[in-house]
Write a protein that holds these residues in place. Structure first.
Motif, PDB file in Angstrom:
ATOM      1  N   SER A  39       0.929  -1.313  -0.083  1.00 13.24           N
ATOM      2  CA  SER A  39      -0.084   0.017  -0.058  1.00 13.24           C
ATOM      3  C   SER A  39       0.816   1.250   0.047  1.00 13.24           C
ATOM      4  O   SER A  39       1.873   1.411   0.535  1.00 13.24           O
ATOM      5  CB  SER A  39      -1.037   0.015   1.388  1.00 13.24           C
ATOM      6  N   VAL A  40       0.726   2.333  -0.784  1.00 11.11           N
ATOM      7  CA  VAL A  40       1.055   3.430  -0.925  1.00 11.11           C
ATOM      8  C   VAL A  40       0.177   4.411  -0.441  1.00 11.11           C
ATOM      9  O   VAL A  40      -1.008   4.678  -0.872  1.00 11.11           O
ATOM     10  CB  VAL A  40       1.959   3.827  -1.988  1.00 11.11           C
ATOM     11  N   SER A  41       0.873   5.658  -0.010  1.00 14.29           N
ATOM     12  CA  SER A  41       0.106   6.795   0.460  1.00 14.29           C
ATOM     13  C   SER A  41       0.709   8.062  -0.338  1.00 14.29           C
ATOM     14  O   SER A  41       1.994   7.968  -0.758  1.00 14.29           O
ATOM     15  CB  SER A  41      -0.033   7.159   1.738  1.00 14.29           C
ATOM     16  N   VAL A  42      -0.187   9.326  -0.272  1.00 14.31           N
ATOM     17  CA  VAL A  42       0.396  10.439  -0.997  1.00 14.31           C
ATOM     18  C   VAL A  42       1.740  10.872  -0.285  1.00 14.31           C
ATOM     19  O   VAL A  42       1.607  10.821   0.834  1.00 14.31           O
ATOM     20  CB  VAL A  42      -0.716  11.534  -1.211  1.00 14.31           C
ATOM     21  N   GLY A  43       2.716  10.906  -1.182  1.00 19.09           N
ATOM     22  CA  GLY A  43       3.911  11.548  -0.264  1.00 19.09           C
ATOM     23  C   GLY A  43       4.991  10.300  -0.169  1.00 19.09           C
ATOM     24  O   GLY A  43       6.129  10.579   0.306  1.00 19.09           O
ATOM     25  N   ASP A  44       4.712   9.000  -0.171  1.00 18.74           N
ATOM     26  CA  ASP A  44       5.424   7.799   0.015  1.00 18.74           C
ATOM     27  C   ASP A  44       6.521   7.697  -1.102  1.00 18.74           C
ATOM     28  O   ASP A  44       6.208   7.867  -2.353  1.00 18.74           O
ATOM     29  CB  ASP A  44       4.617   6.571   0.021  1.00 18.74           C
ATOM     30  N   ARG A  45       7.696   7.086  -0.878  1.00 24.29           N
ATOM     31  CA  ARG A  45       8.761   7.286  -1.688  1.00 24.29           C
ATOM     32  C   ARG A  45       8.601   6.009  -2.347  1.00 24.29           C
ATOM     33  O   ARG A  45       8.226   4.821  -1.810  1.00 24.29           O
ATOM     34  CB  ARG A  45      10.131   7.071  -1.317  1.00 24.29           C
ATOM     35  N   VAL A  46       8.496   5.919  -3.875  1.00 20.87           N
ATOM     36  CA  VAL A  46       8.315   4.634  -4.386  1.00 20.87           C
ATOM     37  C   VAL A  46       9.543   4.073  -5.606  1.00 20.87           C
ATOM     38  O   VAL A  46       9.582   2.972  -5.620  1.00 20.87           O
ATOM     39  CB  VAL A  46       7.179   4.693  -5.427  1.00 20.87           C
ATOM     40  N   CYS A  47      10.451   5.213  -5.646  1.00 15.46           N
ATOM     41  CA  CYS A  47      11.662   4.726  -6.260  1.00 15.46           C
ATOM     42  C   CYS A  47      12.562   5.846  -6.518  1.00 15.46           C
ATOM     43  O   CYS A  47      12.324   6.988  -5.848  1.00 15.46           O
ATOM     44  CB  CYS A  47      11.271   4.230  -7.817  1.00 15.46           C
ATOM     45  N   ILE A  48      13.510   5.785  -7.155  1.00 14.94           N
ATOM     46  CA  ILE A  48      14.748   6.906  -7.393  1.00 14.94           C
ATOM     47  C   ILE A  48      14.997   6.910  -9.047  1.00 14.94           C
ATOM     48  O   ILE A  48      15.180   6.064  -9.381  1.00 14.94           O
ATOM     49  CB  ILE A  48      16.053   6.526  -6.600  1.00 14.94           C
ATOM     50  N   VAL A  49      15.056   8.126  -9.327  1.00 14.17           N
ATOM     51  CA  VAL A  49      15.599   8.200 -10.938  1.00 14.17           C
ATOM     52  C   VAL A  49      16.599   9.084 -10.821  1.00 14.17           C
ATOM     53  O   VAL A  49      16.806  10.222 -10.208  1.00 14.17           O
ATOM     54  CB  VAL A  49      14.231   8.797 -11.742  1.00 14.17           C
ATOM     55  N   GLU A  50      17.745   8.482 -11.203  1.00 14.55           N
ATOM     56  CA  GLU A  50      19.134   9.294 -11.132  1.00 14.55           C
ATOM     57  C   GLU A  50      19.187   9.898 -12.338  1.00 14.55           C
ATOM     58  O   GLU A  50      18.876   9.200 -13.516  1.00 14.55           O
ATOM     59  CB  GLU A  50      20.262   8.202 -11.038  1.00 14.55           C
ATOM     60  N   ALA A  51      19.416  11.074 -12.377  1.00 16.08           N
ATOM     61  CA  ALA A  51      19.834  12.108 -13.723  1.00 16.08           C
ATOM     62  C   ALA A  51      20.990  13.046 -13.483  1.00 16.08           C
ATOM     63  O   ALA A  51      20.890  13.792 -12.292  1.00 16.08           O
ATOM     64  CB  ALA A  51      18.681  12.999 -13.964  1.00 16.08           C
ATOM     65  N   MET A  52      21.970  12.628 -14.128  1.00 14.08           N
ATOM     66  CA  MET A  52      23.090  13.818 -13.981  1.00 14.08           C
ATOM     67  C   MET A  52      23.886  13.399 -12.780  1.00 14.08           C
ATOM     68  O   MET A  52      24.011  14.616 -12.234  1.00 14.08           O
ATOM     69  CB  MET A  52      22.667  15.067 -14.508  1.00 14.08           C
ATOM     70  N   LYS A  53      23.772  12.259 -12.209  1.00 10.54           N
ATOM     71  CA  LYS A  53      24.309  12.096 -10.908  1.00 10.54           C
ATOM     72  C   LYS A  53      23.622  12.630  -9.806  1.00 10.54           C
ATOM     73  O   LYS A  53      24.344  12.584  -8.620  1.00 10.54           O
ATOM     74  CB  LYS A  53      25.983  12.562 -10.871  1.00 10.54           C
ATOM     75  N   LEU A  54      22.555  12.990 -10.102  1.00 17.35           N
ATOM     76  CA  LEU A  54      21.622  13.428  -8.993  1.00 17.35           C
ATOM     77  C   LEU A  54      20.642  12.239  -8.528  1.00 17.35           C
ATOM     78  O   LEU A  54      19.914  11.956  -9.742  1.00 17.35           O
ATOM     79  CB  LEU A  54      20.816  14.716  -9.109  1.00 17.35           C
ATOM     80  N   PHE A  55      20.130  11.856  -7.537  1.00 17.61           N
ATOM     81  CA  PHE A  55      19.319  10.885  -7.104  1.00 17.61           C
ATOM     82  C   PHE A  55      18.104  11.331  -6.689  1.00 17.61           C
ATOM     83  O   PHE A  55      18.067  12.091  -5.581  1.00 17.61           O
ATOM     84  CB  PHE A  55      19.959   9.631  -6.115  1.00 17.61           C
ATOM     85  N   ASN A  56      17.017  11.468  -7.353  1.00 19.36           N
ATOM     86  CA  ASN A  56      15.754  12.251  -7.177  1.00 19.36           C
ATOM     87  C   ASN A  56      14.795  11.149  -6.634  1.00 19.36           C
ATOM     88  O   ASN A  56      14.379  10.338  -7.599  1.00 19.36           O
ATOM     89  CB  ASN A  56      15.336  12.656  -8.549  1.00 19.36           C
TER      90      ASN A  56
END
Length: 154
Positions: free
Chosen positions: A104-121
């Motif tokens: 179960s996920v709620s609004v604001g829960d982290r679901v993954c990371i997308v790395e772009a230009m050495k920044l982990f979002n």
């Protein structure tokens, strides 16, 4: 970056249809954002103390939670990538995934990371529900607005 380079960048962005672009280097930080009426708005360049040059991908025009998915059942909602980058299910390879099928996920829960230009979002859910399907393999490249998860909002 001089004034002519900034003007050329603004002209390019205006013609490209992008909604927003952020650029950061060791010397400056600039954000160019188009308002809803199509005018281009810029914020002044500011001195920045960054460790390395960094450029951010365009921000999404819509929310990460989109309209119902077409390829599965229409009752599911997609969580989409807000940027181009590399998709990671966990913060480190040895760590457990942020979410799995059935979680179960709620609004604001982290679901993954997308790395772009050495920044982990860290990507957060903008909907509440249950993860039905993970649509992307771990450590795979993703495109802007690519579906990452299917969520049952029921």
């Amino acid at each position: 970056m001089n004034a002519k380079e900034i003007k050329n960048m603004i002209d390019f962005i205006a013609k490209s249809g992008l909604a927003e672009v952020n650029i950061e280097t060791e010397e400056f930080k600039i954000k160019v954002k188009r308002d809803t009426e199509g005018r281009v708005i810029t914020t002044p360049a500011m001195p920045q103390q960054a460790a390395a040059p960094v450029a951010a991908a365009p921000a999404p025009q819509e929310t990460a939670a989109s309209a119902p998915a077409n390829d599965e059942s229409s009752k599911y909602i997609q969580i989409k990538s807000p940027m181009i980058g590399t998709f990671y299910r966990s913060p480190k390879p040895e760590d457990p995934s942020f979410v799995n099928v059935g979680d179960s996920v709620s609004v604001g829960d982290r679901v993954c990371i997308v790395e772009a230009m050495k920044l982990f979002n860290e990507i957060e859910s903008e909907i509440s529900g249950t993860i039905v399907k993970v649509l992307v393999e771990n450590a795979s490249p993703v495109e802007y607005d690519q579906p990452l998860f299917l969520v049952d909002p029921a």
